[in-house]
Design a protein around this motif. Structure first.
Motif, PDB file in Angstrom:
ATOM      1  N   LEU A 283       0.574  -1.039   0.190  1.00  0.00           N
ATOM      2  CA  LEU A 283      -0.149   0.227   0.309  1.00  0.00           C
ATOM      3  C   LEU A 283       1.128   1.121  -0.236  1.00  0.00           C
ATOM      4  N   LEU A 284       2.010   1.314   0.562  1.00  0.00           N
ATOM      5  CA  LEU A 284       2.889   1.622   0.916  1.00  0.00           C
ATOM      6  C   LEU A 284       3.991   2.324  -0.626  1.00  0.00           C
ATOM      7  N   GLY A 285       3.902   1.490  -1.625  1.00  0.00           N
ATOM      8  CA  GLY A 285       4.727   1.204  -2.902  1.00  0.00           C
ATOM      9  C   GLY A 285       6.213   0.871  -2.499  1.00  0.00           C
ATOM     10  N   ILE A 286       5.278  -0.065  -1.426  1.00  0.00           N
ATOM     11  CA  ILE A 286       7.536  -0.763  -1.168  1.00  0.00           C
ATOM     12  C   ILE A 286       7.057  -2.381  -1.370  1.00  0.00           C
ATOM     13  N   ASP A 287       7.967  -2.535  -2.371  1.00  0.00           N
ATOM     14  CA  ASP A 287       7.882  -4.109  -2.449  1.00  0.00           C
ATOM     15  C   ASP A 287       8.816  -4.926  -1.040  1.00  0.00           C
ATOM     16  N   TYR A 288       8.251  -5.104   0.204  1.00  0.00           N
ATOM     17  CA  TYR A 288       9.614  -5.519   1.583  1.00  0.00           C
ATOM     18  C   TYR A 288      10.028  -6.656   0.596  1.00  0.00           C
ATOM     19  N   THR A 289       9.289  -7.869  -0.248  1.00  0.00           N
ATOM     20  CA  THR A 289       9.523  -8.956  -0.511  1.00  0.00           C
ATOM     21  C   THR A 289      11.020  -8.629  -1.585  1.00  0.00           C
ATOM     22  N   ALA A 290      11.474  -7.607  -1.769  1.00  0.00           N
ATOM     23  CA  ALA A 290      12.594  -8.350  -2.715  1.00  0.00           C
ATOM     24  C   ALA A 290      14.382  -7.291  -1.881  1.00  0.00           C
ATOM     25  N   GLU A 291      15.018  -7.968  -3.231  1.00  0.00           N
ATOM     26  CA  GLU A 291      16.156  -8.223  -1.871  1.00  0.00           C
ATOM     27  C   GLU A 291      16.705  -6.599  -1.714  1.00  0.00           C
ATOM     28  N   VAL A 292      17.650  -6.719  -0.480  1.00  0.00           N
ATOM     29  CA  VAL A 292      17.649  -5.752  -0.475  1.00  0.00           C
ATOM     30  C   VAL A 292      19.554  -5.252  -0.887  1.00  0.00           C
ATOM     31  N   GLY A 293      19.174  -3.785  -0.317  1.00  0.00           N
ATOM     32  CA  GLY A 293      20.421  -3.034  -1.297  1.00  0.00           C
ATOM     33  C   GLY A 293      19.725  -2.584  -3.137  1.00  0.00           C
ATOM     34  N   GLY A 294      20.420  -2.061  -3.563  1.00  0.00           N
ATOM     35  CA  GLY A 294      20.203  -1.113  -4.778  1.00  0.00           C
ATOM     36  C   GLY A 294      18.432  -0.611  -5.019  1.00  0.00           C
ATOM     37  N   THR A 295      17.744  -0.217  -5.850  1.00  0.00           N
ATOM     38  CA  THR A 295      16.447   0.500  -5.444  1.00  0.00           C
ATOM     39  C   THR A 295      15.557   0.480  -4.339  1.00  0.00           C
ATOM     40  N   SER A 296      15.669  -0.897  -4.108  1.00  0.00           N
ATOM     41  CA  SER A 296      14.803  -1.592  -3.340  1.00  0.00           C
ATOM     42  C   SER A 296      15.107  -0.331  -2.553  1.00  0.00           C
ATOM     43  N   GLY A 297      15.748   0.288  -1.768  1.00  0.00           N
ATOM     44  CA  GLY A 297      15.037   1.225  -0.710  1.00  0.00           C
ATOM     45  C   GLY A 297      15.238   0.363   0.931  1.00  0.00           C
ATOM     46  N   LEU A 298      15.918  -1.155   0.883  1.00  0.00           N
ATOM     47  CA  LEU A 298      15.646  -1.799   1.896  1.00  0.00           C
ATOM     48  C   LEU A 298      17.214  -2.199   1.834  1.00  0.00           C
ATOM     49  N   THR A 299      17.518  -2.639   3.905  1.00  0.00           N
ATOM     50  CA  THR A 299      18.720  -3.299   3.816  1.00  0.00           C
ATOM     51  C   THR A 299      18.866  -4.201   5.728  1.00  0.00           C
ATOM     52  N   MET A 300      19.677  -4.207   5.852  1.00  0.00           N
ATOM     53  CA  MET A 300      19.523  -5.219   6.949  1.00  0.00           C
ATOM     54  C   MET A 300      20.464  -4.957   7.893  1.00  0.00           C
ATOM     55  N   ILE A 301      19.933  -4.354   9.395  1.00  0.00           N
ATOM     56  CA  ILE A 301      20.443  -3.529  10.162  1.00  0.00           C
ATOM     57  C   ILE A 301      20.317  -4.868  10.936  1.00  0.00           C
ATOM     58  N   ALA A 302      20.547  -5.505  12.066  1.00  0.00           N
ATOM     59  CA  ALA A 302      21.700  -6.200  13.113  1.00  0.00           C
ATOM     60  C   ALA A 302      20.038  -7.503  12.811  1.00  0.00           C
ATOM     61  N   ASN A 303      20.561  -7.692  11.279  1.00  0.00           N
ATOM     62  CA  ASN A 303      19.338  -8.492  11.396  1.00  0.00           C
ATOM     63  C   ASN A 303      18.010  -8.673  10.718  1.00  0.00           C
ATOM     64  N   ILE A 304      17.725  -7.699  10.971  1.00  0.00           N
ATOM     65  CA  ILE A 304      16.643  -6.716  10.524  1.00  0.00           C
ATOM     66  C   ILE A 304      16.420  -5.964   9.666  1.00  0.00           C
ATOM     67  N   LYS A 305      15.495  -6.646   8.106  1.00  0.00           N
ATOM     68  CA  LYS A 305      15.700  -6.098   6.717  1.00  0.00           C
ATOM     69  C   LYS A 305      14.414  -5.086   7.872  1.00  0.00           C
ATOM     70  N   THR A 306      15.044  -3.565   6.867  1.00  0.00           N
ATOM     71  CA  THR A 306      14.230  -2.958   7.420  1.00  0.00           C
ATOM     72  C   THR A 306      14.142  -1.348   6.209  1.00  0.00           C
ATOM     73  N   LEU A 307      13.643  -0.374   6.539  1.00  0.00           N
ATOM     74  CA  LEU A 307      13.630   0.375   5.073  1.00  0.00           C
ATOM     75  C   LEU A 307      15.643   1.352   5.650  1.00  0.00           C
ATOM     76  N   ASP A 308      15.242   1.802   4.342  1.00  0.00           N
ATOM     77  CA  ASP A 308      17.436   1.912   4.710  1.00  0.00           C
ATOM     78  C   ASP A 308      17.185   3.856   4.934  1.00  0.00           C
ATOM     79  N   MET A 309      17.303   3.775   6.337  1.00  0.00           N
ATOM     80  CA  MET A 309      18.022   5.097   6.023  1.00  0.00           C
ATOM     81  C   MET A 309      19.113   5.828   6.170  1.00  0.00           C
ATOM     82  N   GLY A 310      19.567   5.415   6.725  1.00  0.00           N
ATOM     83  CA  GLY A 310      21.381   4.605   6.365  1.00  0.00           C
ATOM     84  C   GLY A 310      21.798   5.936   7.295  1.00  0.00           C
ATOM     85  N   MET A 311      22.784   6.916   7.833  1.00  0.00           N
ATOM     86  CA  MET A 311      23.580   7.567   8.740  1.00  0.00           C
ATOM     87  C   MET A 311      22.201   8.067   9.098  1.00  0.00           C
ATOM     88  N   ILE A 312      21.282   8.848   8.555  1.00  0.00           N
ATOM     89  CA  ILE A 312      20.571   9.835   8.681  1.00  0.00           C
ATOM     90  C   ILE A 312      19.319   9.372   9.646  1.00  0.00           C
TER      91      ILE A 312
END
Length: 527
Positions: A111-140
């Protein structure tokens, strides 16, 4: 506001101090696991590769966990009390925040326009933090959450609860408040951040297409912001976040080193994104030219004393990439010289870019050698010879330009001061002789040079009753004071044995050098 921004910049530098060593380890590990350098010995199935890969993987720790590292480190510089507990609170609430986002994306991602099943990295906007698949907000994102936790900690850590609720006081109370604060923050983040990510992708395209002009503007701004302590905020997102490339330029370059080492193609074609770390050229080529100009324009009777100052601070700039000690010797005496320095830094960076020489060049020679010259010399050695020739030419340019301007406008650079502003370095005996004076003012001090220097700096800052708080970055003691009129002049601070002081309202920066963390310990004992 400026005080808060400067204090934030200093706190940001706490985890950055780890990058130099981690970068060296990665550079060495990459060198010894590159087949183009060591041939079959470095093949992935050899014992040689496997042993060096252990070292390499350890070196990656800092860069692979950057958001987590920044989230935990920020309270060290910004928490007003119980810093260690605030670090724990920041860690657990940052993880809680990411678990909340993961749950929201898992349930309503489409509903938010985010494919949570996509692989992390690239243009998916997702990443892994401490084994949590989450939105890639980086250092900010990490800094945002850590900042919120610090605010809660500073305001509510000492909250008095009824005795029967005592188990929920302190860090537990901060965690309880933070737990519920993280829910709306996570909801807002999944709505807003994807739009920011889109803006980042557009900005990335702009930066990469700006070419030589973009490099020049970036390097000029990085230098010119140093007096305000804001340069960290400019380059950090480029180097350690996803503004230019995924994971930041430092991490991405290290990942690509084996590929780059195996190719003889021009470095700019292989890694155009690395052009924006060109801030270090002025450190290894510009600072020696400045030091030579200072020496040859100094008064004859002061040259010997000046040489004792210039050698260590120039080596610090060249080898370690820490330029504040030399830059702050003239920054506030002759700000026009600093503007010229920033301009020459920009021109040198653009010249190197036009010659195709890019890489990790924001630090000193040690970092540059480990991440560039050593692993890449077999395939890019000729470019590095050109780099050396051009750099030495610019050293001469710095020398002649600075020498001309110093003499033309009679700038009171080190060694040219009027007698009243003479730079004096105290002997051990002179430090000892001041002990009694410090005790008469109610300040007890150990018998050490550093303790005596801390006493003198405190007195020059108006005494302990004039101190609001104190932090430090890599070379500077950053102090906020009650009354700036009680603070001594830059010349007085130099006379104490420091490299001077920069005053911006109630925010004071005393330039100490790389020993500033130890001096801060002595300083805080006096408080």
């Amino acid at each position: 506001m400026m005080q808060k921004i400067q204090k934030f910049g200093g706190a940001m530098f706490t985890p950055v101090l780890l990058f130099a060593f981690a970068g060296i380890i990665i550079g060495i590990g990459t060198l010894f696991t590159t087949e183009v350098v060591f041939g079959p010995l470095a093949a992935p199935d050899t014992a040689w590769f496997k042993c060096w890969n252990v070292l390499l993987e350890g070196g990656w720790t800092v860069f692979r966990q950057l958001p987590l590292l920044f989230a935990v480190s920020l309270p060290i510089g910004l928490a007003k009390k119980q810093n260690a507990r605030c670090c724990m609170e920041a860690l657990v609430l940052y993880l809680t925040f990411n678990y909340f986002m993961a749950a929201i994306l898992s349930g309503w991602g489409t509903l938010l326009g985010i494919d949570y099943t996509a692989e992390v990295g690239g243009t998916s906007g997702l990443t892994m933090i401490a084994n949590i698949k989450t939105l890639d907000m980086g250092m900010i994102g990490a800094l945002m959450i850590s900042g919120l936790v610090i605010y809660l900690h500073n305001r509510f850590f000492d909250t008095e609860l009824p005795e029967w609720l005592g188990v929920f006081s302190g860090s537990t109370f901060v965690f309880m408040l933070g737990f519920f604060v993280m829910i709306p923050v996570a909801i807002l983040s999944v709505f807003i951040w994807p739009k920011i990510q889109m803006g980042m992708f557009l900005f990335q395209g702009f930066v990469l297409n700006a070419g030589v002009i973009g490099v020049g503007i970036f390097v000029f701004l990085e230098r010119i912001l140093i007096p305000f302590g804001l340069h960290h905020l400019l380059y950090s997102p480029f180097y350690y976040d996803n503004i230019v490339v995924q994971g930041g330029i430092y991490a991405y370059w290290a990942q690509q080193l084996p590929t780059i080492a195996a190719s003889t193609t021009n470095l700019r074609e292989l890694a155009p994104y690395a052009a924006y770390t060109a801030t270090g050229w002025s450190k290894i080529f510009g600072c020696p030219g400045i030091a030579l100009a200072f020496y040859f324009t100094a008064k004859p009777d002061k040259k010997k004393q000046l040489l004792a100052l210039l050698i260590p601070i120039t080596l610090t700039a060249v080898l370690c990439g820490v330029t504040e000690p030399i830059e702050f010797t003239f920054l506030f005496i002759a700000p026009a010289l600093f503007a010229v320095h920033a301009l020459l830094s920009s021109i040198l960076a653009m010249t190197m870019y036009l010659l195709g020489i890019v890489g990790i060049y924001s630090g000193g020679a040690i970092e540059m050698a480990s991440l560039n010259w050593i692993p890449l010399a077999p395939t890019h050695g000729m470019q590095y010879l050109i780099m050396l020739a051009v750099g030495l030419c610019f050293t001469a340019i710095w020398f002649f330009v600075f020498r001309f301007l110093i003499l033309k406008f009679d700038f009171k650079t080190p060694g040219r001061e009027d007698e009243v502003e003479d730079v004096k370095f105290y002997s051990k005996q002179e430090y000892r002789d001041t002990k009694q004076g410090g005790e008469e003012k109610g300040i007890t001090s150990p018998q050490s040079e550093r303790s005596q220097l801390a006493i003198r700096v405190l007195e020059a800052l108006g005494g302990k009753d004039n101190i609001v708080d104190v932090t430090n970055c890599v070379t500077r003691l950053r102090v906020n004071v009650v009354d700036e009129s009680l603070v001594a002049t830059d010349a007085v601070f130099k006379s104490l044995g420091t490299h001077g002081a920069a005053c911006n309202g109630k925010s004071i920066q005393v330039i100490i050098g790389l020993s500033v963390p130890k001096l801060r310990d002595e300083f805080e004992k006096l408080l």
